[in-house]
Structure formats: C-alpha cells, structure tokens
Design a protein around this motif. Structure first.
Motif, PDB file in Angstrom:
ATOM      1  N   ALA A  77     -81.706  -5.048  20.274  1.00 21.94           N
ATOM      2  CA  ALA A  77     -80.377  -4.443  20.175  1.00 21.94           C
ATOM      3  C   ALA A  77     -80.479  -2.922  20.202  1.00 21.94           C
ATOM      4  N   THR A 225     -76.665  -9.736  16.060  1.00 20.74           N
ATOM      5  CA  THR A 225     -77.543  -9.387  17.182  1.00 20.74           C
ATOM      6  C   THR A 225     -78.049 -10.610  17.940  1.00 20.74           C
ATOM      7  N   VAL A 229     -77.057  -9.847  21.815  1.00 19.35           N
ATOM      8  CA  VAL A 229     -78.145  -9.413  22.712  1.00 19.35           C
ATOM      9  C   VAL A 229     -78.392 -10.386  23.871  1.00 19.35           C
ATOM     10  N   SER A 380     -74.720  -2.522  20.485  1.00 15.64           N
ATOM     11  CA  SER A 380     -75.917  -3.153  19.927  1.00 15.64           C
ATOM     12  C   SER A 380     -76.905  -2.094  19.445  1.00 15.64           C
TER      13      SER A 380
END
Length: 465
Positions: A77, A225, A229, A380
């Motif tokens: 991230a 995340t 991601v 992110s």
C-alpha cells in the motif's frame, strides 16, 4: 529566507539522490546478494510459491498483529503509489527509455536488500505496551547492534516522522485532488478556476477517512489494505496490459530502445538525453523511490506479521519489489513507449504523460478510470505511511504519542488538498532519502545475521516448507 531553504534543500537533495548515494544503495544490494549467493535469483521460484501460497491461505491473525497477507498488502500500500505512474514517466522523460533498464537492475539487487530488511525486522521485533508487534530499522538497530550504534535508530525515526507528512500524506492528497479535479473539469462538472471549494471538501473527507482507518489500530489498517491493494493493482495491470496488446507491434522496438538507451541514450532520444549517467541515475533513483528497497520502511509493516519464521516473511520482500518495479513500473513504461505519445525528452514530466498513453489508446473516456487508479494508489500510500510514521513516533516518544500523531497526520490531508505544495515535496523527498543512510549502515552491519538465518531456515523446516 525561502530561497535559502530552497537552495540548501536542492544541494542536499542532489547529494542524497546523486551518484554517491546511488553507489551506496546499489553497493549494499550487491554485497547482500553476493553474501546470500544471489538468493533472490536462486530461490525466486520458491519465493513466489511461498508468498502466493500464503496469500491464498485465509486465516485470522492474533491480537496486535497482521496476517502475512495483510502485512504484505500494507507494505505494498505504501510502496505502490503515484511513483509507479508519475515517477516512471519522469525517469523516461529525463533519462530516456534506457532509465527503465537501470530501474530493473536496481530492482534485481533491491529484492535482496528488502528481503534482508524484512527478515531482520521480524527477527528483532518487540511487543509494545499495547500488545502490538512492532519492528523495523529502529528496532533491528536497537536489538541487533551494539549500543554505540543506537543513535542511528533515533536518526531513522526522526527522519521518518519528518518524511511522512510530506511524502506519505500531503503530496498524495494533492495527487488525489488533482486527479479528481481533472476528471470533473473534463466532464464539465466544475470550472477550471473553481476547484478550491471542491478541494477543501475532498481534504476534509480524506482526513476523516484516514483518521477512521488509522485510529482503528493495526487490525483495521490490515483489513483495509488487504482489500484495496489487490483491487487497485489488478485494475491498473488490466488497463496497462490492454494498451500493450493493442500496440503489440511496437513492443519489440520498445524493448530495443530500452536496451540501447541504457548504454547510449542519445541514439534513442535524438541527442536530447545524451548522458549515460543521467539515464542510470534516474532509473535507479526512481526505482528505489518506488519500491523503497534500502529505505527500510516496508519492514515496519512486515514486523507486524503473525509469523514465527523471519526468513519466510522475508520472501515477501522479494515479491514486493518484483510486483512494484518489474511488473507495475514496467507496464507504466510500456504504456508510455508503446502508445507512441510524444515525449519531451529533457523536460520534467509526470502522471500526465502516463495518462496520455492511456487516452491515446482508449480515448478520453478512460481518464475517469485513470483518475480512480491514481486515487487508489495515493490513498493506499497515505494509509501505509501513516503506520510507518506512527511507529517512528512511538519509538521516539513511547506509546502515548501514537494517537496524537495519527490525528495530526490525518489533519495534514486538508493542507495537502488546499495549498500549493512546491517546496514541501522537494523537502519530503530529501528526508525520504536521508532515511536510507542509517538503514543501509545497519543492514550492512547485520548482513551476517541474515546469512545465518537463511542457512538455518533451509537447513531445517525451510527445506520442506
């Protein structure tokens, strides 16, 4: 006064990201590669097998930790960000297509550097007063080196706290607002000279979202995340691969230009970029800036992983650098070079050059999708660097500093959305580079520990893992 600050920062920045620093970063990567018998190449199939296998294995982490998959997603991230879009474009514009080749070389060596950082972070980590696993360069310096080296840990943490507000937050928020503004202006939702109110609203919304995630603790960071991601990476890869497929006839010529340009840039750029060292410097520096191998930051997330095998987690470091640079950065380069968009060699360029590669292939409608991709990448990064900054602040000021830091970090999003960053980006980039110095010294000094852990791992359960 401002001009003095700019001059001092420019001088420091040129040194930090200059040839001596590049030699140090590449040198440590080469030294670690030699000491581990080029583990990143020898064990690459094993690394992919171990990492992908653990990603697909769903399980809950114990309190105060992340699953190995959440740890790699949190590290990615922070790693997979606007540098993958704007950084690659800038490297090609200033260093020519050959910069991509040097990006690959820095990634190849960086895989071993990041493997070592992650392995050391898990091996030397601690449990804090809140019951959370904590680690990273400051902890492997403190717990792995003698007392007269401990000042390096405080230096790394101080640079880390100073870096995150700029590199990790304000500049990323600015990227989000710019991307959304461009899309809204393109579709005549707002006028080009009337973005200030929209930016303020976006800044407030982002500040609230960041605070909600970070103040939720390590568990919530991991939960966000691990969903964001994979989505953003797959989304961007599909768009980029589409450009390459549509322009497949240009692919052989592009790879030829990358290889020729690495050693003779002038032959590809028409003499505009004629310096071999400029091509190499831009490729290496932008590669490191993207994958963070040598900075040590990614190991902070991996130290939170619920695992008892440092080396096994270390293979995620190899996977990260491969995914970030060899896959995503290469695809960005191919989007720019295969699409045939004009490149102003010798002049600064950023995300607009990459976006041009997409729009020239798909049409203007894709601008909304590239805006979404850039927003995901930037957001992110904000979350990942928020964790890094919190850990650095905690190391310097103990657990009491975590929540105040996270609140302050979240509020910086409003500043990033509403002001012209200019000098702040340059200063943040300088501190980002300064973080590498104490980390590289520590990894170099602890290389023997890495070699010992690797030997023990493959002599024991690692053979059948």
């Amino acid at each position: 006064m401002l001009s003095v600050i700019e001059s001092v920062n420019a001088a420091v920045n040129n040194f930090i990201w200059g040839v001596p620093a590049m030699i140090c970063i590449i040198g440590v990567g080469l030294y670690l590669s030699i000491r581990t018998n080029f583990l990143q190449i020898r064990k690459f199939p094993y690394a992919i097998k171990v990492t992908i296998g653990r990603m697909l294995r769903k399980r809950e982490a114990s309190d105060g930790s992340l699953t190995p998959f959440q740890a790699v997603c949190t590290a990615l991230a922070a790693t997979v960000g606007t540098g993958n879009i704007a950084g690659v474009a800038g490297a090609i514009a200033i260093g020519g297509p050959g910069a991509v080749f040097w990006m690959w070389i820095s990634a190849l060596l960086g895989m071993c550097t990041k493997f070592s950082e992650v392995t050391l972070a898990v091996h030397f980590r601690e449990t804090n007063a809140n019951g959370d696993l904590v680690g990273g360069p400051m902890y492997y310096i403190k717990n792995g080196l003698k007392k007269h080296w401990h000042w390096l840990a405080y230096l790394f943490s101080a640079f880390g706290v100073l870096t995150v507000f700029g590199t990790g937050n304000a500049t990323q928020v600015n990227t989000i607002t710019t991307a959304i503004d461009s899309a809204l202006i393109n579709y005549n939702v707002i006028a080009a000279d009337n973005t200030s109110t929209a930016n303020l609203v976006m800044g407030i919304i982002l500040a609230i979202l960041v605070a909600m995630i970070l103040l939720g603790g390590i568990k919530r960071i991991g939960q966000v995340t691990e969903k964001l991601v994979p989505f953003m990476a797959l989304f961007y890869i599909i768009l980029a691969v589409g450009v390459v497929i549509i322009n497949w006839k240009n692919v052989p010529g592009v790879f030829s230009a990358i290889i020729r340009g690495a050693f003779n840039p002038a032959s590809v750029t028409g003499g505009v970029v004629g310096s071999f060292f400029m091509s190499m410097k831009k490729g290496v520096s932008r590669g490191i800036f993207s994958n963070e191998a040598g900075l040590g930051t990614g190991s902070i997330a991996h130290a939170c992983a619920d695992t008892k095998k440092p080396v096994k987690q270390g293979f995620f470091g190899i996977f990260e650098v491969f995914t970030d640079t060899i896959v995503i950065c290469t695809l960005t380069a191919l989007v720019i070079l295969c699409s045939g968009v004009p490149i102003g060699y010798g002049a600064a360029a950023g995300a607009e050059l990459t976006i041009s590669g997409f729009t020239s292939t798909y049409g203007n409608w894709v601008s909304i999708f590239t805006a979404v991709a850039m927003c995901c990448f930037a957001f992110s990064t904000i979350i990942g660097w928020g964790l890094y900054g919190a850990r650095c602040a905690e190391f310097l000021f103990k657990e009491k500093a975590i929540r105040p830091f996270m609140v302050l970090y979240s509020l910086v999003a409003i500043i990033g959305a509403t002001v012209d960053l200019g000098l702040l980006w340059s200063i943040a980039e300088t501190f980002n580079g300064l973080m590498a110095i104490p980390n590289l010294i520590a990894v170099f000094l602890l290389s023997g520990v890495v070699v010992k852990l690797v030997k023990e791992y493959f002599a024991g359960e690692g053979k059948n893992a």
